[in-house]
Design an enzyme around this catalytic site. Structure first.
Site, PDB file in Angstrom:
ATOM      1  CB  CYS A  69      -8.737  -7.677   5.522  1.00 54.81           C
ATOM      2  SG  CYS A  69      -8.834  -6.099   4.677  1.00 54.81           S
TER       3      CYS A  69
HETATM    4  N1  LIG Z   1     -11.161  -2.309   1.281  1.00 58.94           N
HETATM    5  C1  LIG Z   1     -11.189  -2.393   2.602  1.00 58.94           C
HETATM    6  O1  LIG Z   1     -12.268  -2.522   3.211  1.00 58.94           O
HETATM    7  C2  LIG Z   1      -9.913  -2.331   3.435  1.00 58.94           C
HETATM    8  C3  LIG Z   1     -10.019  -2.201   4.837  1.00 58.94           C
HETATM    9  C4  LIG Z   1      -8.862  -2.138   5.609  1.00 58.94           C
HETATM   10  C5  LIG Z   1      -7.628  -2.224   4.988  1.00 58.94           C
HETATM   11  N2  LIG Z   1      -7.534  -2.346   3.626  1.00 58.94           N
HETATM   12  C6  LIG Z   1      -6.195  -2.400   3.048  1.00 58.94           C
HETATM   13  O2  LIG Z   1      -6.053  -1.326   2.146  1.00 58.94           O
HETATM   14  C7  LIG Z   1      -5.211  -1.711   1.057  1.00 58.94           C
HETATM   15  C8  LIG Z   1      -5.918  -1.487  -0.270  1.00 58.94           C
HETATM   16  O3  LIG Z   1      -7.113  -2.270  -0.294  1.00 58.94           O
HETATM   17  P1  LIG Z   1      -8.232  -2.067  -1.380  1.00 58.94           P
HETATM   18  O4  LIG Z   1      -9.325  -2.981  -1.034  1.00 58.94           O
HETATM   19  O5  LIG Z   1      -8.524  -0.615  -1.554  1.00 58.94           O
HETATM   20  O6  LIG Z   1      -7.438  -2.609  -2.660  1.00 58.94           O
HETATM   21  P2  LIG Z   1      -7.750  -2.504  -4.241  1.00 58.94           P
HETATM   22  O7  LIG Z   1      -7.352  -3.805  -4.826  1.00 58.94           O
HETATM   23  O8  LIG Z   1      -9.132  -1.995  -4.454  1.00 58.94           O
HETATM   24  O9  LIG Z   1      -6.658  -1.457  -4.760  1.00 58.94           O
HETATM   25  C9  LIG Z   1      -6.730  -0.074  -4.525  1.00 58.94           C
HETATM   26  C10 LIG Z   1      -6.317   0.672  -5.776  1.00 58.94           C
HETATM   27  O10 LIG Z   1      -4.910   0.681  -5.934  1.00 58.94           O
HETATM   28  C11 LIG Z   1      -4.657   0.832  -7.308  1.00 58.94           C
HETATM   29  N3  LIG Z   1      -3.244   0.614  -7.611  1.00 58.94           N
HETATM   30  C12 LIG Z   1      -2.570  -0.543  -7.765  1.00 58.94           C
HETATM   31  N4  LIG Z   1      -1.279  -0.305  -8.015  1.00 58.94           N
HETATM   32  C13 LIG Z   1      -1.101   1.027  -8.023  1.00 58.94           C
HETATM   33  C14 LIG Z   1       0.013   1.880  -8.225  1.00 58.94           C
HETATM   34  N5  LIG Z   1       1.239   1.380  -8.479  1.00 58.94           N
HETATM   35  N6  LIG Z   1      -0.193   3.217  -8.161  1.00 58.94           N
HETATM   36  C15 LIG Z   1      -1.438   3.721  -7.920  1.00 58.94           C
HETATM   37  N7  LIG Z   1      -2.510   2.962  -7.710  1.00 58.94           N
HETATM   38  C16 LIG Z   1      -2.355   1.625  -7.750  1.00 58.94           C
HETATM   39  C17 LIG Z   1      -5.632  -0.166  -7.910  1.00 58.94           C
HETATM   40  O11 LIG Z   1      -5.857   0.090  -9.292  1.00 58.94           O
HETATM   41  C18 LIG Z   1      -6.892   0.077  -7.073  1.00 58.94           C
HETATM   42  O12 LIG Z   1      -7.757   1.036  -7.653  1.00 58.94           O
HETATM   43  C19 LIG Z   1      -4.811  -3.163   1.319  1.00 58.94           C
HETATM   44  O13 LIG Z   1      -3.610  -3.178   2.011  1.00 58.94           O
HETATM   45  C20 LIG Z   1      -5.931  -3.650   2.223  1.00 58.94           C
HETATM   46  O14 LIG Z   1      -5.502  -4.726   3.019  1.00 58.94           O
HETATM   47  C21 LIG Z   1      -8.669  -2.389   2.847  1.00 58.94           C
END
Ligand SMILES: NC(=O)c1ccc[n+]([C@@H]2O[C@H](COP(=O)([O-])OP(=O)(O)OC[C@H]3O[C@@H](n4cnc5c(N)ncnc54)[C@H](O)[C@@H]3O)[C@@H](O)[C@H]2O)c1
Length: 412
Positions: A244
């Site tokens: 992030c």
């Molecule tokens: N993890 C955190 O703590 C956090 C906190 C705040 C914001 N975010 C935001 O949330 C978003 C996701 O972050 P994350 O850490 O969960 O990412 P991540 O890399 O773990 O991805 C989430 C999931 O999306 C899946 N994915 C990818 N392409 C896809 C598609 N076309 N269809 C369906 N699923 C698909 C991946 O396989 C993965 O399981 C980002 O924008 C991040 O900035 C994350």
């Protein structure tokens, strides 16, 4: 009249079959999420996972939370959002709510995502289906942080979209914070992360300046944070990590160019934070020099590979940058992290894939010329570290209060 909302069954969609299999077997693949909660829901029939986007025809709301990285030129890569939108669109039906949660620049929901959803469904957002943005807020590694208790910001494409999104999130989240538009909600999330990036850069800069003056920045922060108003502590470190804070601010920088605006604070904070690993390596060189040694030919142990204390997430971790810089200078580098027993293959650091965490004992740890603490996991015994290691470079104040020999601990 909207149909009554049922939020009693959740279906998870992903493109990764390994995650789907784990979830359907009741296994969590994230350290801070208990398997038991998933197993219970699977058993009760209230949660299942699949790759089958046709399941969208059965649901009333879809929450999209896919990655939003930067590409090679450090520009926003919203292809995951666009591809997910394309997969969802053919299955949209009247009255369904689509919420984007991925961190992104203002305009993604009501321009980019709306366009693919409308093109692939022949339905209109705000008329036929609801559209909203609500940023994800999570504090991984903090056991007292529960998603239900974290206020949730929501912006709708229309007032009706906002009401529908409030009805869905209201089932799970205690405090909702409605804002006037999807763009205001997108901008809120970016502001939160830019605020962190800028303040971390400020304290990193002060660390370097105060160290040169012989002042301990950690002592200064402890004293400053006793001020009951107008101050909030941020802590220095070896560089920004995670998916992030190092990435999200540049989503705004990119979008701002379209409006002929500059984001000078973001650029400066990025510059200072990116320079931190070089500074830490310089301190490693100083610590080795005091032992009449050079980085070239020395054995260096990095303690903490995860980007943050008490998590198993090593994405964008500054530890990798430190390992690369030290290796390029001729050091032989190993790591210890109780939460990352082996390095998984990654696009950014393929050459470290398969490297295993070393053992934690006197013989192993004592064999390194220098130990570099990059992440302060609570489960690491720093008293033992002081006992085992010849020389420690500490970027997290982990050795604070632990008796050390002269010239054994170097703050960095
Ligand atoms: N993890 C955190 O703590 C956090 C906190 C705040 C914001 N975010 C935001 O949330 C978003 C996701 O972050 P994350 O850490 O969960 O990412 P991540 O890399 O773990 O991805 C989430 C999931 O999306 C899946 N994915 C990818 N392409 C896809 C598609 N076309 N269809 C369906 N699923 C698909 C991946 O396989 C993965 O399981 C980002 O924008 C991040 O900035 C994350």
């Amino acid at each position: 009249m909207e149909p009554a909302l049922r939020v009693d069954v959740v279906h998870g969609l992903d493109v990764d079959p390994v995650k789907i299999e784990a979830l359907n077997q009741g296994r969590s693949y994230i350290k801070h999420i208990e398997s038991s909660a998933i197993a219970e829901a699977v058993k009760a029939g209230t949660f299942s996972a699949s790759e089958d986007f046709r399941r969208i025809r059965e649901v009333e709301a879809v929450i999209i939370c896919v990655p939003t990285p930067l590409n090679k030129n450090r520009e926003p890569d919203i292809s995951f959002i666009i591809n997910t939108g394309k997969s969802i669109a053919p299955h949209l039906h009247k009255g369904i709510l689509i919420v984007l949660e991925s961190t992104t620049y203002p305009g993604t929901t009501d321009e980019d995502l709306r366009a693919v959803l409308e093109a692939g469904s022949s339905l209109k957002a705000g008329t036929d289906f609801h559209l909203a943005f609500s940023p994800e807020r999570e504090d991984p590694g903090n056991p007292n942080s529960k998603v239900a208790a974290i206020p949730k910001v929501i912006g709708g494409y229309t007032p009706a979209c906002l009401e529908r999104a409030k009805a869905v999130y209201g089932k799970a989240i205690k405090t909702l914070v409605p804002v006037s538009s999807c763009r205001a909600a997108e901008a809120t999330k970016l502001f939160e992360n830019i605020f962190r990036s800028v303040n971390i850069a400020l304290v990193n800069e002060l660390k370097v300046v105060y160290t040169a003056m012989g002042i301990d920045v950690w002592e200064v922060i402890e004293a400053a944070k006793t001020k009951p108003f107008g101050f909030m502590p941020f802590y220095p470190g070896p560089g920004l990590g995670g998916h992030c804070i190092p990435i999200d601010p540049f989503y705004l920088t990119w979008k701002a160019r379209e409006y002929v605006q500059n984001t000078r604070f973001i650029e400066l904070a990025g510059e200072i934070n990116t320079a931190m690993p070089e500074y830490v390596v310089h301190r490693v060189a100083e610590a080795l020099n005091a032992q009449r040694k050079a980085i070239n030919g020395s054995r260096v142990l990095i303690v903490g590979l995860a980007y943050k204390a008490d998590v198993d997430d090593d994405r964008e971790s500054p530890s990798y940058v430190l390992m690369n810089l030290l290796q390029q200078r001729g050091a032989s580098v190993a790591y210890y992290d109780p939460y990352v027993p082996v390095i998984r293959p990654t696009r950014e650091h393929p050459h470290w894939a398969g490297t295993k965490s070393v053992k934690w004992d006197r013989e192993t740890v004592g064999d390194f010329d220098v130990v570099l603490v990059a992440t302060k996991h609570a489960s690491v015994n720093y008293r033992e570290l002081a006992d085992y290691a010849r020389c420690i470079v500490d970027t997290r104040n982990a050795m604070s209060g632990i008796p050390a020999k002269p010239q054994q601990v170097w703050k960095a």
